[in-house]
Design a protein around this motif. Structure first.
Motif, short mmCIF file in Angstrom:
data_model
loop_
_atom_site.label_atom_id
_atom_site.label_comp_id
_atom_site.label_asym_id
_atom_site.label_seq_id
_atom_site.Cartn_x
_atom_site.Cartn_y
_atom_site.Cartn_z
N VAL A 1 0.98 -1.33 0.29
CA VAL A 1 -0.09 -0.07 0.07
C VAL A 1 1.08 1.56 0.00
CG1 VAL A 1 -1.71 1.05 1.44
CG2 VAL A 1 -1.76 -1.53 1.52
N THR A 2 0.67 2.27 -1.09
CA THR A 2 1.66 2.79 -1.03
C THR A 2 0.36 4.63 -1.39
OG1 THR A 2 3.47 4.54 -1.63
CG2 THR A 2 2.11 3.12 -4.12
N LYS A 3 1.14 5.35 -1.30
CA LYS A 3 0.03 7.01 -2.33
C LYS A 3 -0.06 6.58 -3.20
CE LYS A 3 2.37 10.29 2.06
NZ LYS A 3 2.74 11.13 1.77
N GLY A 4 -0.53 7.27 -3.69
CA GLY A 4 -1.86 6.67 -5.16
C GLY A 4 -1.16 8.51 -5.87
N GLN A 5 -1.76 8.68 -6.99
CA GLN A 5 -2.26 9.87 -7.33
C GLN A 5 -3.74 10.68 -6.73
OE1 GLN A 5 -0.73 8.95 -11.41
NE2 GLN A 5 1.16 10.59 -10.79
N ASP A 6 -3.25 11.57 -6.73
CA ASP A 6 -4.97 12.53 -7.01
C ASP A 6 -5.66 12.16 -5.05
OD1 ASP A 6 -4.85 13.37 -9.90
OD2 ASP A 6 -5.50 11.44 -10.28
N SER B 1 -7.72 -0.45 -11.16
CA SER B 1 -6.81 0.30 -11.74
C SER B 1 -6.06 -0.71 -12.82
CB SER B 1 -6.05 1.54 -11.52
OG SER B 1 -5.87 1.89 -12.27
N VAL B 2 -6.58 -1.37 -13.75
CA VAL B 2 -5.52 -2.47 -14.27
C VAL B 2 -4.60 -3.38 -14.10
CG1 VAL B 2 -4.46 -3.18 -16.32
CG2 VAL B 2 -6.16 -1.13 -16.37
N ASP B 3 -3.68 -2.98 -12.95
CA ASP B 3 -2.10 -3.43 -12.16
C ASP B 3 -2.50 -3.93 -10.46
OD1 ASP B 3 -0.83 -1.63 -13.03
OD2 ASP B 3 0.76 -2.46 -14.18
N PHE B 4 -4.15 -2.21 -10.02
CA PHE B 4 -3.26 -2.31 -8.96
C PHE B 4 -4.74 -1.81 -8.60
CE2 PHE B 4 -2.22 1.63 -11.32
CZ PHE B 4 -2.60 2.80 -10.41
N LEU C 1 -5.79 5.73 -2.42
CA LEU C 1 -4.17 5.15 -2.42
C LEU C 1 -4.18 3.73 -3.58
CD1 LEU C 1 -4.81 4.37 1.70
CD2 LEU C 1 -3.46 6.17 0.62
N ALA C 2 -3.30 2.85 -3.20
CA ALA C 2 -2.72 2.43 -4.13
C ALA C 2 -2.04 0.74 -4.19
CB ALA C 2 -1.82 3.16 -5.09
N VAL C 3 -2.88 0.26 -4.30
CA VAL C 3 -2.41 -1.14 -3.62
C VAL C 3 -2.05 -2.14 -4.63
CG1 VAL C 3 -3.98 -2.88 -2.25
CG2 VAL C 3 -4.32 -0.92 -1.78
N TYR C 4 -0.51 -2.67 -4.63
CA TYR C 4 0.33 -3.29 -5.22
C TYR C 4 -0.18 -4.71 -5.09
CZ TYR C 4 0.99 1.30 -7.62
OH TYR C 4 0.94 2.51 -8.81
N LEU D 1 7.49 -1.78 -10.25
CA LEU D 1 7.73 -0.11 -10.01
C LEU D 1 8.72 0.75 -9.63
CD1 LEU D 1 5.99 2.66 -10.39
CD2 LEU D 1 4.95 1.54 -8.58
N ALA D 2 8.85 -0.19 -8.52
CA ALA D 2 9.78 0.56 -7.66
C ALA D 2 11.64 0.29 -8.25
CB ALA D 2 9.88 -0.01 -6.53
N ARG D 3 11.99 -0.16 -9.39
CA ARG D 3 12.97 -0.56 -10.35
C ARG D 3 12.87 0.26 -11.30
NH1 ARG D 3 13.09 -7.12 -9.38
NH2 ARG D 3 14.31 -7.61 -7.88
N ARG D 4 11.87 0.21 -11.74
CA ARG D 4 11.56 1.47 -12.91
C ARG D 4 11.94 2.72 -12.56
NH1 ARG D 4 7.50 -1.66 -13.84
NH2 ARG D 4 5.91 -0.27 -13.67
N ALA D 5 10.63 3.14 -11.43
CA ALA D 5 12.21 4.75 -10.69
C ALA D 5 12.88 4.31 -9.86
CB ALA D 5 10.93 4.34 -8.93
#
Length: 113
Positions: A2-7, A78-81, A10-13, A21-25
């Motif tokens: 669970v992390t902060k999402g946009q707008d 939201s597709v993958d999360f 919360l985003a749950v991955y 995502l973390a590796r791309r970031a």
């Protein structure tokens, strides 16, 4: 995860999606202030959760505060999360962005149509 999402949602991955995502970031340029800010916010605001036997997770007070969660919440795919929104915030978001959705063109969506 669970992390902060946009707008202010919360985003749950799933762990695998979050790791990707973390590796791309982390691969983003450290010379870019926006990239640094994103990586820091992502790393500092992520909480690993494991669902209990009824499939529930616990949201931290910080996460609930960030998303302005009240009694009524909305969970959307939201597709993958997943995204978790305060119900009133979600309804406001939909009302404000419906026209953008309706007017979306192929060029703004990277050729998905």
């Amino acid at each position: 995860m669970v992390t902060k999402g946009q707008d202010h949602s919360l985003a749950v991955y799933p762990k695998e999606e979050f790791t990707a995502l973390a590796r791309r970031a982390a691969a983003a340029s450290r010379n870019n202030p926006q990239a640094r800010a994103f990586v820091r916010a992502l790393a500092a605001s992520t909480d690993e959760q494991r669902p209990d036997t009824q499939g529930r997770i616990t949201l931290s007070a910080e996460h609930r505060r960030y998303a302005n969660l009240s009694k009524d919440c909305v969970v959307i795919g939201s597709v993958d999360f997943l995204e978790i929104w305060d119900k009133q915030a979600w309804e406001s978001y939909l009302a404000e962005n419906e026209e953008d959705y309706s007017l979306a063109r192929d060029e703004s969506l990277g050729g998905i149509f």
